[in-house]
Write a protein that holds these residues in place. Structure first.
Motif, short mmCIF file in Angstrom:
data_model
loop_
_atom_site.label_atom_id
_atom_site.label_comp_id
_atom_site.label_asym_id
_atom_site.label_seq_id
_atom_site.Cartn_x
_atom_site.Cartn_y
_atom_site.Cartn_z
N GLY A 20 49.90 39.64 52.38
CA GLY A 20 50.26 40.30 53.63
C GLY A 20 50.48 41.78 53.45
N VAL A 21 51.17 42.17 52.38
CA VAL A 21 51.41 43.60 52.14
C VAL A 21 50.09 44.32 51.90
CG1 VAL A 21 52.40 45.23 50.51
CG2 VAL A 21 53.75 43.34 51.30
N ARG A 24 47.50 43.94 55.54
CA ARG A 24 47.86 44.43 56.88
C ARG A 24 48.14 45.91 56.84
NH1 ARG A 24 48.65 40.32 60.57
NH2 ARG A 24 48.70 42.04 62.01
N ARG A 25 48.01 46.59 57.99
CA ARG A 25 48.37 48.00 58.02
C ARG A 25 49.44 48.31 59.03
NH1 ARG A 25 42.72 50.73 59.42
NH2 ARG A 25 44.02 52.53 59.79
N ALA A 27 53.09 48.55 59.92
CA ALA A 27 54.25 48.69 59.04
C ALA A 27 55.25 47.56 59.24
CB ALA A 27 54.93 50.02 59.29
N ILE A 30 54.04 44.48 57.39
CA ILE A 30 54.25 44.68 55.96
C ILE A 30 55.70 44.39 55.59
CG2 ILE A 30 54.33 46.47 54.19
CD1 ILE A 30 51.86 47.64 55.38
N SER A 33 56.33 40.77 55.46
CA SER A 33 55.82 40.17 54.23
C SER A 33 56.79 40.38 53.08
CB SER A 33 54.46 40.76 53.90
OG SER A 33 53.60 40.64 54.98
N ILE B 23 51.11 36.27 58.35
CA ILE B 23 50.27 37.40 57.93
C ILE B 23 48.92 37.38 58.59
CG2 ILE B 23 51.45 37.58 55.72
CD1 ILE B 23 49.01 36.38 54.45
#
Lengths: 111, 167
Positions: A20-21, A24-25, A27, A30, A33, B23
Protein backbone atom coordinates in the motif's frame (compact mmCIF):
# COMPACT_ATOMS: atom_id res chain seq x y z
CA UNK A 1 -2.76 -22.75 17.15
CA UNK A 2 1.00 -22.69 16.91
CA UNK A 3 3.04 -19.53 16.76
CA UNK A 4 3.79 -19.87 13.05
CA UNK A 5 0.17 -19.20 12.14
CA UNK A 6 0.40 -15.88 13.90
CA UNK A 7 3.82 -15.09 12.41
CA UNK A 8 2.58 -15.72 8.90
CA UNK A 9 -0.58 -13.72 9.53
CA UNK A 10 1.35 -10.70 10.69
CA UNK A 11 3.98 -11.03 7.93
CA UNK A 12 1.17 -11.05 5.37
CA UNK A 13 -0.49 -8.03 6.96
CA UNK A 14 2.83 -6.18 7.10
CA UNK A 15 3.51 -6.88 3.42
CA UNK A 16 0.04 -5.68 2.48
CA UNK A 17 0.88 -2.45 4.28
CA UNK A 18 4.17 -2.15 2.42
CA UNK A 19 2.49 -2.70 -0.94
CA UNK A 20 0.00 0.00 0.00
CA UNK A 21 2.76 2.46 0.85
CA UNK A 22 4.62 1.71 -2.38
CA UNK A 23 1.72 1.73 -4.83
CA UNK A 24 -0.66 4.43 -3.65
CA UNK A 25 -0.01 8.14 -3.98
CA UNK A 26 -2.82 9.50 -1.85
CA UNK A 27 -1.14 10.60 1.40
CA UNK A 28 -4.09 9.49 3.54
CA UNK A 29 -4.11 5.97 2.11
CA UNK A 30 -0.34 5.77 2.66
CA UNK A 31 -0.96 6.73 6.25
CA UNK A 32 -3.59 4.02 6.62
CA UNK A 33 -1.12 1.47 5.27
CA UNK A 34 1.33 2.52 7.98
CA UNK A 35 -1.42 1.86 10.53
CA UNK A 36 -1.86 -1.62 9.04
CA UNK A 37 1.83 -2.31 9.55
CA UNK A 38 1.66 -1.14 13.17
CA UNK A 39 -1.25 -3.48 13.80
CA UNK A 40 0.59 -6.42 12.27
CA UNK A 41 3.35 -5.86 14.83
CA UNK A 42 0.76 -5.60 17.61
CA UNK A 43 -0.79 -8.98 16.75
CA UNK A 44 2.65 -10.56 16.73
CA UNK A 45 3.56 -9.09 20.13
CA UNK A 46 0.38 -10.40 21.72
CA UNK A 47 0.86 -13.85 20.19
CA UNK A 48 4.45 -14.05 21.41
CA UNK A 49 3.38 -12.91 24.87
CA UNK A 50 0.85 -15.74 25.07
CA UNK A 51 3.41 -18.23 23.76
CA UNK A 52 5.91 -17.17 26.39
CA UNK A 53 3.24 -17.31 29.07
CA UNK A 54 2.30 -20.86 28.15
CA UNK A 55 5.93 -21.98 28.26
CA UNK A 56 6.47 -20.40 31.69
CA UNK A 57 3.15 -21.60 33.06
CA UNK A 58 4.18 -25.23 32.83
CA UNK A 59 7.02 -24.57 35.29
CA UNK A 60 5.20 -22.14 37.58
CA UNK A 61 1.39 -21.94 37.36
CA UNK A 62 1.21 -18.50 39.02
CA UNK A 63 3.64 -16.83 36.65
CA UNK A 64 3.05 -13.54 34.91
CA UNK A 65 5.66 -14.03 32.21
CA UNK A 66 4.83 -12.41 28.91
CA UNK A 67 2.81 -9.57 30.32
CA UNK A 68 5.36 -7.06 29.01
CA UNK A 69 4.43 -7.94 25.44
CA UNK A 70 0.88 -6.79 26.01
CA UNK A 71 2.05 -3.66 27.80
CA UNK A 72 4.21 -2.76 24.83
CA UNK A 73 1.21 -3.13 22.56
CA UNK A 74 -0.52 -0.62 24.82
CA UNK A 75 2.39 1.80 24.49
CA UNK A 76 2.48 1.31 20.70
CA UNK A 77 -1.19 2.27 20.59
CA UNK A 78 -0.41 5.39 22.64
CA UNK A 79 2.39 6.42 20.29
CA UNK A 80 0.25 5.60 17.23
CA UNK A 81 -2.52 7.87 18.46
CA UNK A 82 -0.09 10.78 18.90
CA UNK A 83 1.51 10.03 15.52
CA UNK A 84 -1.84 10.00 13.73
CA UNK A 85 -2.87 13.35 15.15
CA UNK A 86 0.39 15.02 14.09
CA UNK A 87 0.43 13.27 10.70
CA UNK A 88 -3.11 14.25 9.84
CA UNK A 89 -2.32 17.84 10.83
CA UNK A 90 0.61 17.75 8.41
CA UNK A 91 -1.66 16.35 5.66
CA UNK A 92 -4.20 19.11 6.29
CA UNK A 93 -1.43 21.73 6.06
CA UNK A 94 -0.18 20.13 2.84
CA UNK A 95 -3.68 20.20 1.39
CA UNK A 96 -3.99 23.86 2.32
CA UNK A 97 -0.74 24.72 0.55
CA UNK A 98 -0.86 22.68 -2.65
CA UNK A 99 -4.61 21.81 -2.79
CA UNK A 100 -3.93 18.13 -3.20
CA UNK A 101 -2.90 15.15 -1.11
CA UNK A 102 -0.90 13.61 -3.92
CA UNK A 103 2.55 12.84 -2.57
CA UNK A 104 4.15 13.25 -6.00
CA UNK A 105 3.57 17.00 -5.82
CA UNK A 106 5.78 17.13 -2.73
CA UNK A 107 8.99 17.39 -4.70
CA UNK A 108 9.97 20.94 -3.85
CA UNK A 109 13.20 19.79 -2.18
CA UNK A 110 14.29 18.29 -5.52
CA UNK A 111 14.32 21.61 -7.37
CA UNK B 1 -11.01 -28.73 14.06
CA UNK B 2 -12.42 -26.96 17.06
CA UNK B 3 -14.29 -23.73 17.29
CA UNK B 4 -11.05 -21.86 18.09
CA UNK B 5 -9.42 -22.97 14.85
CA UNK B 6 -12.50 -22.10 12.84
CA UNK B 7 -12.64 -18.64 14.43
CA UNK B 8 -8.92 -18.14 13.85
CA UNK B 9 -9.12 -18.94 10.14
CA UNK B 10 -12.30 -16.93 9.71
CA UNK B 11 -10.80 -13.85 11.37
CA UNK B 12 -7.53 -14.28 9.46
CA UNK B 13 -9.32 -14.42 6.13
CA UNK B 14 -11.37 -11.38 7.11
CA UNK B 15 -8.30 -9.40 8.25
CA UNK B 16 -6.30 -10.11 5.10
CA UNK B 17 -9.26 -9.56 2.78
CA UNK B 18 -10.24 -6.25 4.28
CA UNK B 19 -6.60 -5.14 4.43
CA UNK B 20 -6.35 -5.85 0.71
CA UNK B 21 -9.53 -3.87 0.16
CA UNK B 22 -7.99 -0.95 2.09
CA UNK B 23 -5.14 -0.61 -0.35
CA UNK B 24 -7.05 -1.46 -3.51
CA UNK B 25 -10.18 0.66 -3.13
CA UNK B 26 -10.06 3.73 -5.32
CA UNK B 27 -12.23 5.81 -3.01
CA UNK B 28 -10.49 6.93 0.23
CA UNK B 29 -13.76 6.79 2.18
CA UNK B 30 -14.10 3.13 1.30
CA UNK B 31 -10.50 2.60 2.40
CA UNK B 32 -11.30 4.11 5.79
CA UNK B 33 -14.38 1.92 6.19
CA UNK B 34 -12.46 -1.23 5.27
CA UNK B 35 -9.75 -0.26 7.72
CA UNK B 36 -12.41 -0.11 10.46
CA UNK B 37 -13.44 -3.67 9.51
CA UNK B 38 -9.76 -4.70 9.72
CA UNK B 39 -9.41 -3.22 13.19
CA UNK B 40 -12.52 -4.98 14.45
CA UNK B 41 -11.18 -8.30 13.16
CA UNK B 42 -7.84 -7.63 14.85
CA UNK B 43 -9.79 -7.04 18.06
CA UNK B 44 -11.39 -10.41 17.48
CA UNK B 45 -7.93 -11.93 17.31
CA UNK B 46 -7.05 -10.29 20.62
CA UNK B 47 -10.19 -11.73 22.22
CA UNK B 48 -9.26 -15.13 20.84
CA UNK B 49 -5.91 -14.76 22.60
CA UNK B 50 -7.75 -13.64 25.76
CA UNK B 51 -6.12 -10.21 25.66
CA UNK B 52 -9.36 -8.55 26.61
CA UNK B 53 -7.98 -5.19 27.66
CA UNK B 54 -6.12 -4.76 24.37
CA UNK B 55 -9.21 -5.78 22.40
CA UNK B 56 -11.28 -3.08 24.07
CA UNK B 57 -8.51 -0.48 23.75
CA UNK B 58 -8.10 -1.41 20.09
CA UNK B 59 -11.79 -0.81 19.44
CA UNK B 60 -11.88 2.43 21.39
CA UNK B 61 -8.61 3.98 20.22
CA UNK B 62 -8.22 2.66 16.68
CA UNK B 63 -11.72 1.97 15.42
CA UNK B 64 -13.14 4.82 17.47
CA UNK B 65 -10.80 7.76 17.74
CA UNK B 66 -8.22 7.32 14.99
CA UNK B 67 -10.64 6.23 12.29
CA UNK B 68 -13.03 9.07 13.11
CA UNK B 69 -10.05 11.41 12.69
CA UNK B 70 -9.23 9.86 9.31
CA UNK B 71 -12.83 10.03 8.15
CA UNK B 72 -13.07 13.62 9.32
CA UNK B 73 -9.97 14.63 7.35
CA UNK B 74 -11.14 12.75 4.23
CA UNK B 75 -14.53 14.45 4.37
CA UNK B 76 -12.93 17.82 5.09
CA UNK B 77 -10.81 17.64 1.96
CA UNK B 78 -13.69 16.42 -0.18
CA UNK B 79 -11.67 13.45 -1.39
CA UNK B 80 -14.66 11.18 -1.77
CA UNK B 81 -14.71 11.80 -5.49
CA UNK B 82 -12.54 9.30 -7.28
CA UNK B 83 -10.05 11.91 -8.32
CA UNK B 84 -6.79 10.21 -7.49
CA UNK B 85 -4.51 10.63 -10.50
CA UNK B 86 -3.14 7.37 -11.75
CA UNK B 87 0.42 6.55 -10.96
CA UNK B 88 2.71 5.16 -13.59
CA UNK B 89 1.59 1.58 -14.21
CA UNK B 90 5.13 0.21 -14.08
CA UNK B 91 5.76 1.95 -10.79
CA UNK B 92 2.67 0.27 -9.31
CA UNK B 93 3.81 -3.05 -10.70
CA UNK B 94 7.26 -2.59 -9.19
CA UNK B 95 5.74 -1.77 -5.79
CA UNK B 96 3.59 -4.89 -5.84
CA UNK B 97 6.57 -7.02 -6.91
CA UNK B 98 8.74 -5.56 -4.15
CA UNK B 99 6.10 -6.25 -1.50
CA UNK B 100 5.57 -9.81 -2.64
CA UNK B 101 9.31 -10.41 -2.75
CA UNK B 102 9.53 -9.32 0.89
CA UNK B 103 6.65 -11.67 1.74
CA UNK B 104 8.36 -14.50 -0.10
CA UNK B 105 11.70 -13.94 1.62
CA UNK B 106 10.19 -13.70 5.10
CA UNK B 107 8.03 -16.79 4.67
CA UNK B 108 10.91 -18.78 3.21
CA UNK B 109 13.21 -17.72 6.03
CA UNK B 110 10.72 -18.52 8.79
CA UNK B 111 9.13 -21.65 7.37
CA UNK B 112 11.39 -24.33 8.79
CA UNK B 113 12.58 -22.98 12.13
CA UNK B 114 12.09 -25.21 15.16
CA UNK B 115 10.73 -22.54 17.49
CA UNK B 116 7.77 -22.17 15.15
CA UNK B 117 6.12 -25.28 16.53
CA UNK B 118 5.48 -23.78 19.97
CA UNK B 119 1.89 -23.56 21.01
CA UNK B 120 0.13 -20.27 21.73
CA UNK B 121 -2.26 -20.27 24.67
CA UNK B 122 -5.71 -19.46 23.32
CA UNK B 123 -8.90 -18.54 25.19
CA UNK B 124 -7.43 -18.91 28.69
CA UNK B 125 -4.64 -17.33 30.69
CA UNK B 126 -5.16 -14.23 32.79
CA UNK B 127 -2.21 -12.00 31.83
CA UNK B 128 -4.41 -10.05 29.43
CA UNK B 129 -6.91 -9.00 32.06
CA UNK B 130 -6.98 -5.38 33.08
CA UNK B 131 -6.18 -6.13 36.72
CA UNK B 132 -2.86 -7.80 36.01
CA UNK B 133 -1.90 -5.37 33.25
CA UNK B 134 -2.73 -2.42 35.49
CA UNK B 135 -0.68 -3.80 38.37
CA UNK B 136 2.40 -4.17 36.18
CA UNK B 137 1.80 -0.89 34.38
CA UNK B 138 1.60 1.20 37.53
CA UNK B 139 4.30 -0.67 39.41
CA UNK B 140 7.09 -1.38 36.91
CA UNK B 141 6.25 0.87 34.00
CA UNK B 142 5.14 3.99 35.81
CA UNK B 143 7.81 6.23 34.28
CA UNK B 144 7.03 5.32 30.64
CA UNK B 145 3.37 5.83 31.42
CA UNK B 146 4.01 9.34 32.70
CA UNK B 147 6.33 10.10 29.79
CA UNK B 148 3.58 9.09 27.38
CA UNK B 149 1.42 11.83 28.86
CA UNK B 150 4.19 14.30 28.00
CA UNK B 151 4.23 12.79 24.49
CA UNK B 152 0.51 13.44 24.18
CA UNK B 153 0.93 17.00 25.37
CA UNK B 154 3.66 17.64 22.82
CA UNK B 155 1.59 15.99 20.07
CA UNK B 156 -1.33 18.22 20.98
CA UNK B 157 0.82 21.36 20.92
CA UNK B 158 2.40 20.28 17.63
CA UNK B 159 -0.98 19.63 16.04
CA UNK B 160 -2.29 23.02 17.08
CA UNK B 161 0.85 24.78 15.82
CA UNK B 162 0.80 22.95 12.48
CA UNK B 163 -2.91 23.29 11.95
CA UNK B 164 -3.10 26.94 12.93
CA UNK B 165 -4.10 29.25 10.12
CA UNK B 166 -1.32 31.74 9.85
CA UNK B 167 1.70 32.95 7.91
Amino acid sequence: MTINHYIFLSVALFCIGIVGVLTRRNAIVIFMSVELMLNAVNILLVAFSKMHYLAAKIINPATQAGIEGQLFVFFIMVVAAAEVSVGLAIIVMMYRNIHSVDVNFLNRLKH
Amino acid sequence: MGITQILFWFLTALVLGSALMVIFSKNPVHSVLWLIVTFFCISGHYILLNAQFLAIVNVIVYAGAIMVLFLFVVMLMNLNAETEPQKNKWLKFAGAIAGSCLLLVLVAALKDTDAMRQEVLMKTGDIGLIHNLGMVLFRDYLLPFEISSVLFLSAMVGTVVIGKKGD
